[in-house]
Structure formats: structure tokens, C-alpha cells
Design an enzyme around this catalytic site. Structure first.
Site, PDB file in Angstrom:
ATOM      1  CG  HIS A 174      -2.224   0.718   0.984  1.00  0.00           C
ATOM      2  ND1 HIS A 174      -2.334   1.858   0.214  1.00  0.00           N
ATOM      3  CD2 HIS A 174      -3.483   0.459   1.435  1.00  0.00           C
ATOM      4  CE1 HIS A 174      -3.593   2.271   0.212  1.00  0.00           C
ATOM      5  NE2 HIS A 174      -4.309   1.447   0.931  1.00  0.00           N
ATOM      6  CG  ASP A 385      -9.519  -2.635 -23.428  1.00  0.00           C
ATOM      7  OD1 ASP A 385      -9.252  -3.844 -23.590  1.00  0.00           O
ATOM      8  OD2 ASP A 385     -10.025  -1.920 -24.311  1.00  0.00           O
TER       9      ASP A 385
END
Length: 442
Positions: A174, A385
Site C-alpha cells: 500500500h 482494457d
């Protein structure tokens, strides 16, 4: 539309070279981890106070694509290698500065751990696939509860299914990025996989000194406390909050209600009713949620480091369990309106006159009473994508050491509602929590 309950967790052993893992009737076969190296520029990235709030904790994301692309493992691995040239800190390591032990990111180019895998099922085997997504071996994890200095900052696994679809599991420390930053990075990997000549967003990780405000030290400490490793045994649940219920709440609020506010209010009330005894009306049951403050603090476009703060809503169990959903929405809205107060009159020493930091210190009271709700919607994961369009499903993969949190995931294809993955109740409270959720959808 019924509330959907996830299947019980299945314990899996750690992966080694070409091991098979059975998840109910699913077999996942993994290759040995490979290192995708990055550029070495000997530079360092100093951690902001936002980065230090997070600490070296593990986050895992799963992207599921039902439209096949040519050789997804090879294609995405090559695109990842190209992306690291634009995002060199992702291929670096955490390091300690001098004798004070302060951490920074060293751009060593040591690389990202990458695993190719195959699964024995098809993505349209819904029950089996859903269990594999929640509890399966579709992502690589860190060996310990916290990420160490020698661990890669990013781990990636691409799993091909028998139908031609594939899943991309991304695990990261993180400290390197928040969810919005990771979404930006994965969009870049997708662009390169599609052969786009120039990235749509120029990445920025190291802000000019002083361009991000310094968070008050009490707030940093409170947020780190909230991120600590969880020791409770908690149930992992996958539920859908129906669109019909969300729309009804918005109508009751006169249209002045977001999807996040409606879902957070539902989760808060249902969990409180499930875990707090009827006679304990005065128990404190705080709701904590993160806010993306990039626009608020003037972060530069393309900044992919951490830039979130935690906001707290204080209330008693009687207020939450017995109140109207619209009243809980109002409390959440008031807390969101206070986010700018954190930075009001904040100076270089991190002090603030707003009092917002004092509120954050209240994140502690009884640990199990506190619920965290986070949203991964509208951050950019749904726009990733790799060649044949957006993912059919985006979801947070819960870790055994992370808990008392619900994550709202981007919309799934073919579902009408908000998918929530949670680790917020003990197993003994799971049935009651799901029943409370179901009772609202009438």
C-alpha cells in the site's frame, strides 16, 4: 433480487514451482514466479505523510475478463515490462533512510514478481468461479503479515480459464499507491498491451517538496492504527445490494444521496444489528471511510501515490440500529463535508486548528465495533482494457489479516446492484448480518 451469500472459505497451501491447488472443483496450475525487471536510475522517492498513513500493508485486486485475448500471459507480461519504464518506483524496493529508520522507495529496478497460471474451469461456471475468485489461488500474496524491505512492491498473476477468459490478480504494498493510483498504472499496462503509442496519463509519483500538505501527526497515527493486522477470525462474504433498494433510499433522501452513502448506511445499520446486543444501546459503533483528496489538495494530474484520508462518523448502536437509513445517510454526508477541515490552517509542522485530527483519534474504541467501508467504484479499474474491452468483474480479495471492512466493487456484467466483498463480522454473526441485509430488500 435476493442477497447473495458467499461460500465458506477454503484454506489453500502456499504455491511453489508448478503446484496444483484445488478450489472445490477448480484446479489452478501455476508457473514459477518470474521477475519482470524495471529501469535502474538510483533515484529515491520520499514518502509523503499520506504514504506513511498506510504502512507496508498488502492489498489485492482481481480483474476478470470474459473476452479472450491472444496469449494473455505473454501479452500482459510484456506490457508490464514496458509500463515499468514509465513507473520505475513500482520495480523498486522499500529502504530505510540513515539512522532514523525513515522509509523511502529506492528505484533499484529489482522488478515485479510475475506468475502465469491456468484454471481448469470456465468463467461461466458461476458458482465454482465465484468461490475461486473469493478464496482461490488467483493472485500472489506476500509471505508475512506485513511487506518487508526485500519484498517486491508489486506482484502480478495472470490466470487463463478453459473458456479463453482470464483473470489478472494484482497484489501491492500500500505504500506505493492507493487504489486510484493502481488503477492508473493498470490502465497504462492495458494501453501498452493494446499497442497504444503514448500513455493517456503521464505518471507522477514524487511530488515537488511541499506540494502535498503534511497531514497532522495524530491523523497519521490513527490511520496507521486502523490499518493494523487483524487478529479476529472473520467471515468473508460476497453480497449484492440491489439497485431497487439503493434507488428507494435515494428517493427517501429526496435525491440528495450518492450510491456510496446509501450502501454504506445499509451496511452500517445491518452490521450493527447483527453484532451488538439489543441491550447495549449506548455502545459506540463508529463508521470509518477513506476519501480521495487529490483535487482537494491540488495533487498534480497523474499522481499515483497515496492521497486518501480516513473520515469517521461517530454514533451509538441505538442510533444506528434503530434509526432510519436516511438519517444515517445524513450523518455520512456531514462527515464527508468535514474532510476539508483536516487541511484547514495546516502548517509545515502538521498542526491544524480545525480539530479534525482530534476526531480521528477516536478510531480506536472497541475494535470489533468499528466498521470500515471503502469504495473502488469510479476509480478507473472498470476502464482497464488489455485488448478486448473492460473487465466483467472487479473485486477486492480479502486477506486473513485484514478485517472489519467492506469494499464496494465496480459493477459486474449482468448484475443489477452494488457488489460488496466484506470481512466485517465473525462467523457467528455472518448469518444474522446477511439476514438483516435481505430483510431490507422487501
Amino acid at each position: 433480487m435476493p442477497i447473495r451469500r458467499a461460500r465458506p472459505a477454503v484454506t489453500l497451501r502456499a504455491s511453489t514451482c508448478l503446484t496444483n491447488h484445488k478450489i472445490m472443483s477448480v484446479v489452478v496450475t501455476k508457473s514459477s514466479p518470474a521477475v519482470v525487471a524495471g529501469p535502474f536510475d538510483a533515484g529515491i522517492v520520499h514518502l509523503s505523510s499520506f504514504d506513511r498513513c498506510m504502512g507496508p500493508t498488502e492489498v489485492t485486486l482481481l480483474l476478470v475478463f470474459d473476452q479472450p485475448i491472444d496469449q494473455p500471459v505473454k501479452t500482459i507480461k510484456n506490457a508490464l515490462s514496458q509500463a515499468l519504464a514509465h513507473y520505475p518506483p513500482m520495480a523498486g524496493r522499500l529502504a530505510a533512510t540513515g539512522g532514523d529508520g525513515e522509509l523511502h522507495i529506492a528505484c533499484t529496478g529489482e522488478g515485479v514478481s510475475f506468475v502465469g497460471a491456468s484454471a481448469s474451469c470456465a468463467l461461466d461456471d458461476d458458482d465454482v468461479t465465484r468461490s475461486a475468485l473469493l478464496h482461490g489461488d488467483l493472485a500472489v500474496g506476500y509471505p508475512a503479515e506485513y511487506c518487508s524491505l526485500i519484498d517486491p512492491l508489486l506482484l502480478m498473476q495472470v490466470t487463463e480459464f478453459s473458456c479463453g477468459g482470464f483473470a489478472v490478480g494484482v497484489t501491492w504494498n500500500h505504500v506505493i499507491a492507493d487504489a486510484a493510483g493502481m488503477a492508473q498504472f493498470l490502465q497504462a499496462v492495458g494501453e501498452l498491451a493494446r499497442g497504444v503509442p503514448q500513455l493517456a496519463v503521464v505518471p507522477v509519483r514524487c511530488e515537488v517538496q511541499g506540494s502535498l500538505p503534511c497531514l497532522p501527526p495524530p491523523l497519521v497515527a490513527a490511520m496507521r492504527s486502523h490499518m493494523r493486522v487483524e487478529t479476529e477470525e472473520l467471515a468473508t462474504l460476497d453480497v449484492t445490494i440491489p439497485t431497487s433498494l439503493i434507488n428507494r433510499i435515494k428517493f427517501e433522501c429526496g435525491g440528495d444521496c450518492t450510491t456510496f452513502e446509501a450502501v454504506a448506511a445499509v451496511l452500517w445499520r445491518c452490521r450493527t444489528r447483527a453484532v451488538i446486543s439489543d441491550g447495549d444501546h449506548d455502545a459506540s459503533v463508529p463508521l470509518a471511510f477513506p476519501s480521495n483528496v487529490r483535487e482537494l489538495v491540488g495533487a498534480r494530474e497523474g499522481y499515483y501515490g497515496n492521497c486518501i484520508t480516513m473520515q469517521l462518523v461517530q454514533a451509538t448502536s441505538g442510533t444506528v440500529a434503530g434509526g432510519e437509513i436516511k438519517d444515517l445517510v445524513r450523518l455520512i454526508k456531514l462527515a464527508k463535508e468535514k474532510v476539508p477541515d483536516i487541511f484547514q490552517n495546516s502548517g509545515a509542522d502538521g498542526e491544524t486548528g480545525s480539530g479534525g485530527d482530534r476526531d480521528q483519534q477516536q478510531l480506536a474504541p472497541p475494535r470489533y465495533n468499528t466498521l470500515g467501508v471503502s469504495s473502488w467504484r469510479n476509480l478507473g479499474f472498470e476502464a482497464v482494457d488489455f485488448g478486448r474491452g473492460s473487465p466483467a468483474r472487479v473485486m477486492w480479495k480479502a486477506h486473513p489479516t485484514v478485517g472489519l471492512v467492506c469494499v464496494l466493487c465496480p459493477p459486474c456484467k449482468g448484475e443489477h446492484g452494488v457488489t460488496v466483498v466484506s470481512r466485517c463480522v465473525k462467523p457467528k454473526h455472518a448469518d444474522a448480518f446477511v439476514a438483516e441485509l435481505a430483510a431490507l430488500d422487501v
